[in-house]
Design a protein around this motif. Structure first.
Motif, PDB file in Angstrom:
ATOM      1  N   VAL A  61       0.824  -1.212   0.000  1.00  0.00           N
ATOM      2  CA  VAL A  61       0.000   0.000   0.000  1.00  0.00           C
ATOM      3  C   VAL A  61       0.859   1.263   0.000  1.00  0.00           C
ATOM      4  CG1 VAL A  61      -1.985  -1.087   1.098  1.00  0.00           C
ATOM      5  CG2 VAL A  61      -0.172  -0.137   2.524  1.00  0.00           C
ATOM      6  N   TYR A  62       2.138   1.151   0.354  1.00  0.00           N
ATOM      7  CA  TYR A  62       3.012   2.317   0.399  1.00  0.00           C
ATOM      8  C   TYR A  62       3.788   2.532  -0.891  1.00  0.00           C
ATOM      9  CZ  TYR A  62       2.055   2.307   5.401  1.00  0.00           C
ATOM     10  OH  TYR A  62       1.426   2.337   6.625  1.00  0.00           O
ATOM     11  N   PHE A  63       4.236   1.457  -1.543  1.00  0.00           N
ATOM     12  CA  PHE A  63       5.070   1.668  -2.730  1.00  0.00           C
ATOM     13  C   PHE A  63       4.325   1.482  -4.047  1.00  0.00           C
ATOM     14  CE2 PHE A  63       6.026  -2.888  -1.791  1.00  0.00           C
ATOM     15  CZ  PHE A  63       5.713  -3.456  -3.023  1.00  0.00           C
ATOM     16  N   ALA A  64       3.052   1.113  -4.002  1.00  0.00           N
ATOM     17  CA  ALA A  64       2.292   0.889  -5.241  1.00  0.00           C
ATOM     18  C   ALA A  64       2.314   2.129  -6.140  1.00  0.00           C
ATOM     19  CB  ALA A  64       0.858   0.490  -4.913  1.00  0.00           C
ATOM     20  N   ALA A 201       5.592   2.628  10.034  1.00  0.00           N
ATOM     21  CA  ALA A 201       4.372   3.385   9.747  1.00  0.00           C
ATOM     22  C   ALA A 201       4.041   4.367  10.861  1.00  0.00           C
ATOM     23  CB  ALA A 201       3.205   2.421   9.546  1.00  0.00           C
ATOM     24  N   HIS A 202       4.403   4.027  12.105  1.00  0.00           N
ATOM     25  CA  HIS A 202       4.137   4.916  13.226  1.00  0.00           C
ATOM     26  C   HIS A 202       5.245   5.960  13.405  1.00  0.00           C
ATOM     27  CE1 HIS A 202       1.062   1.942  14.403  1.00  0.00           C
ATOM     28  NE2 HIS A 202       0.540   2.943  15.086  1.00  0.00           N
ATOM     29  N   LEU A 203       6.470   5.634  12.994  1.00  0.00           N
ATOM     30  CA  LEU A 203       7.582   6.564  13.167  1.00  0.00           C
ATOM     31  C   LEU A 203       7.683   7.580  12.039  1.00  0.00           C
ATOM     32  CD1 LEU A 203      10.441   4.196  14.443  1.00  0.00           C
ATOM     33  CD2 LEU A 203       9.052   5.797  15.782  1.00  0.00           C
ATOM     34  N   LEU A 204       7.271   7.171  10.838  1.00  0.00           N
ATOM     35  CA  LEU A 204       7.401   8.025   9.664  1.00  0.00           C
ATOM     36  C   LEU A 204       6.051   8.555   9.222  1.00  0.00           C
ATOM     37  CD1 LEU A 204       9.881   5.825   7.571  1.00  0.00           C
ATOM     38  CD2 LEU A 204      10.442   7.686   9.159  1.00  0.00           C
ATOM     39  N   GLU A 206       3.208   9.514   6.266  1.00  0.00           N
ATOM     40  CA  GLU A 206       2.731   8.803   5.082  1.00  0.00           C
ATOM     41  C   GLU A 206       3.611   9.099   3.875  1.00  0.00           C
ATOM     42  OE1 GLU A 206      -0.583   6.443   3.340  1.00  0.00           O
ATOM     43  OE2 GLU A 206      -0.167   7.014   5.411  1.00  0.00           O
ATOM     44  N   GLY A 207       4.035  10.352   3.742  1.00  0.00           N
ATOM     45  CA  GLY A 207       4.888  10.731   2.627  1.00  0.00           C
ATOM     46  C   GLY A 207       6.261  10.093   2.694  1.00  0.00           C
ATOM     47  N   GLN A 208       6.837  10.025   3.887  1.00  0.00           N
ATOM     48  CA  GLN A 208       8.155   9.402   4.046  1.00  0.00           C
ATOM     49  C   GLN A 208       8.098   7.902   3.770  1.00  0.00           C
ATOM     50  OE1 GLN A 208       8.806  10.768   8.112  1.00  0.00           O
ATOM     51  NE2 GLN A 208      10.402  12.201   7.435  1.00  0.00           N
ATOM     52  N   MET A 209       7.015   7.266   4.208  1.00  0.00           N
ATOM     53  CA  MET A 209       6.871   5.838   3.919  1.00  0.00           C
ATOM     54  C   MET A 209       6.786   5.598   2.420  1.00  0.00           C
ATOM     55  SD  MET A 209       6.999   3.641   6.381  1.00  0.00           S
ATOM     56  CE  MET A 209       6.182   2.225   5.640  1.00  0.00           C
ATOM     57  N   GLY A 210       6.056   6.462   1.712  1.00  0.00           N
ATOM     58  CA  GLY A 210       5.920   6.305   0.274  1.00  0.00           C
ATOM     59  C   GLY A 210       7.186   6.638  -0.482  1.00  0.00           C
ATOM     60  N   ASP A 211       7.965   7.593   0.028  1.00  0.00           N
ATOM     61  CA  ASP A 211       9.180   8.024  -0.661  1.00  0.00           C
ATOM     62  C   ASP A 211      10.328   7.036  -0.495  1.00  0.00           C
ATOM     63  OD1 ASP A 211       7.948  10.258  -1.645  1.00  0.00           O
ATOM     64  OD2 ASP A 211       8.646  11.578  -0.036  1.00  0.00           O
ATOM     65  N   TRP A 212      10.619   6.666   0.758  1.00  0.00           N
ATOM     66  CA  TRP A 212      11.809   5.825   0.994  1.00  0.00           C
ATOM     67  C   TRP A 212      11.646   4.817   2.128  1.00  0.00           C
ATOM     68  CZ3 TRP A 212      13.683   6.243   5.938  1.00  0.00           C
ATOM     69  CH2 TRP A 212      13.343   7.396   6.661  1.00  0.00           C
ATOM     70  N   ASP A 294      -7.657   2.052   9.733  1.00  0.00           N
ATOM     71  CA  ASP A 294      -6.391   2.782   9.630  1.00  0.00           C
ATOM     72  C   ASP A 294      -5.247   1.833   9.253  1.00  0.00           C
ATOM     73  OD1 ASP A 294      -4.678   5.272  10.339  1.00  0.00           O
ATOM     74  OD2 ASP A 294      -3.776   3.658  11.523  1.00  0.00           O
ATOM     75  N   LYS A 295      -4.363   2.266   8.357  1.00  0.00           N
ATOM     76  CA  LYS A 295      -3.269   1.411   7.880  1.00  0.00           C
ATOM     77  C   LYS A 295      -2.354   0.957   9.016  1.00  0.00           C
ATOM     78  CE  LYS A 295      -2.893   3.396   3.210  1.00  0.00           C
ATOM     79  NZ  LYS A 295      -2.018   4.147   2.292  1.00  0.00           N
TER      80      LYS A 295
END
Length: 455
Positions: A61-64, A201-204, A206-212, A294-295
């Motif tokens: 769901v993050y890198f799609a 997912a809790h530390l980063l 949504e944008g950071q998870m998707g980026d790297w 929630d994810k």
């Protein structure tokens, strides 16, 4: 690669046939090996394998969006494409089961286990380095597909080799218990993948998870694979490799000479693999799509329920050594046939509801997972055991397990989300019919002959 002295497992020498024309060996039992060392060698490497495999589904769901462009007005297109690649990886598993199973039967279980974990580490590293669609265009999904094909080859061979290795390492009356560690270690790997994904997912953001952020677990997986490779170097061989090249089993010998056993593996596996991947892999995504869950919370629920699931496995294995394999298998299949629909419909937006549904399903699922390795190994003779299990098992998993996330998402996208639970229930009912006619093998000695029947 003939050893100077045959090694067989834990003193269970095998004095009779299991099913069909399974042959016994009169070879004397070797000195006992360290059970804990054998379990560690199989389990640590297996956990590393499955950590890498499952990290993909938890992070999809993050890198799609990074790998696949969105369709016109349809936000589910990248996720559908990502789960399609997940399914493609499964279709390499029969190839891996056949090829690595042949290596395990011809060269020994340990040789196959060494190759599979190196392949998995390579696939995980390639996933971590996959470029984005924005940067390289179509090269991004191509790299993703290649990485999953490598991992599919590895996982197909891993189950074939580690299943036979674990069961052959067991002493008399302990095959069910040793078998349970197949899914204990699988679940530990999945638990690590889920836990690390949930933590990130809790530390980063949504944008950071998707980026790297999604790349970090794959890099960790490559390192874990190297650790598993090192640990497996200390394992003892459980298979007496045929000494003459001409005596070694042919690539398709298991399917050709044991068609009934091959079909049994398919029937045993179909309902179990669909229920397993639905409950342990796809359910967090199912809850997000159908109940607005929630994810991060969905990943947390998955992590808790997986820990519960791992603790159940040895109990199921021990119980099967006492009462047999069939009662547990039938209980699993009938339970899912009756309860899959109400359980999946009970998934709500609250943390407690999803946790209850996932844990309830895992109690039922234990009737299959805790003894699947033992049941499969008891069906085939030692000569072709790894390839005999690996090919039909992996093919069935590809058809029904690997497609579960895609089909669940497709049903939702097509406006029929309620059809997926009925699909799960129906296939479990089919497997229930197979379990009813399946011979009970818990008390039969395990075949260990490496010579073909009639020789």
């Amino acid at each position: 690669m003939k050893r100077s002295e045959p090694l067989s497992a834990g003193g269970d020498t095998g004095t009779g046939a299991d099913t069909g024309d399974l042959r016994a060996t009169n070879a004397p039992a070797p000195p006992p090996r360290s059970s804990l060392r054998q379990l560690a060698a199989a389990s640590v490497g297996n956990a590393a394998e499955w950590y890498d495999w499952y990290a993909y589904s938890f992070l999809a769901v993050y890198f799609a969006d990074q790998i696949f462009p969105k369709g016109s007005g349809n936000s589910l297109v990248p996720l559908l494409s990502t789960f399609a690649v997940f399914a493609v990886g499964f279709f390499m598993r029969p190839v891996g089961g056949l090829l690595m199973g042949a290596v395990a039967d011809r060269r020994g279980r340990r040789a196959a286990l060494t190759v599979t974990i190196l392949l998995m580490g390579a696939g995980s590293l390639l996933l971590a380095l996959t470029p984005t669609y924005a940067a390289t265009g179509v090269l991004a999904p191509v790299v993703l597909v290649v990485a999953r094909l490598i991992q599919g080859l590895s996982v197909g061979g891993e189950f074939a080799a580690s299943t036979t290795f674990l069961v052959e390492s067991a002493g008399p009356g302990r095959r069910g218990l040793f078998s349970s560690f197949q899914y204990v270690s699988t679940t530990i790997g999945q638990l690590l993948a889920s836990g690390i994904a949930a933590l990130l997912a809790h530390l980063l953001t949504e944008g950071q998870m998707g980026d790297w952020g999604w790349r970090v677990p794959f890099l960790i997986g490559a390192v874990i694979s190297l650790a598993g490779f090192w640990i497996r170097q200390g394992a003892e061989e459980t298979h007496d490799v045929p000494g003459k090249e001409a005596a070694r089993p042919a690539l398709f010998e298991a399917v050709r000479r044991h068609p009934r056993e091959s079909l049994l593996i398919c029937g045993i596996t179909a309902g179990g693999t669909l229920a397993y991947y639905t409950w342990t892999t796809y359910l967090p995504t199912y809850a997000q799509m159908n109940a607005g869950f929630d994810k991060g919370d969905a990943l947390a629920v998955g992590t808790i329920s997986l820990a519960f699931f791992a603790a159940l496995q040895p109990l199921g294995g021990l119980l099967s050594d006492r009462i047999g394999r069939k009662p547990l298998l039938i209980g699993f299949a009938v339970g899912f046939a009756a309860l899959a629909v109400p359980l999946l419909h009970a998934v709500g937006s609250s943390f407690a509801s999803l946790l209850l549904v996932q844990c309830a399903g895992m109690v039922l699922l234990t009737g299959y997972t805790s003894i699947a390795a033992a049941v499969n190994a008891e069906v085939f003779p030692a000569r072709v055991r790894a390839a005999g299990i690996g090919f039909p098992y992996s093919l069935t998993v590809a058809l029904f397990g690997g497609t579960a996330p895609y089909l669940g998402t497709w049903f939702k996208d097509s406006g029929h989300p309620g059809a997926f639970p009925w699909y799960v229930a129906g296939l479990c009912l089919v497997s229930a019919c197979v379990y009813v006619i399946l011979p009970e093998t818990a008390k039969r000695p395990l075949d260990r002959s490496v010579q073909p029947a009639g020789s």
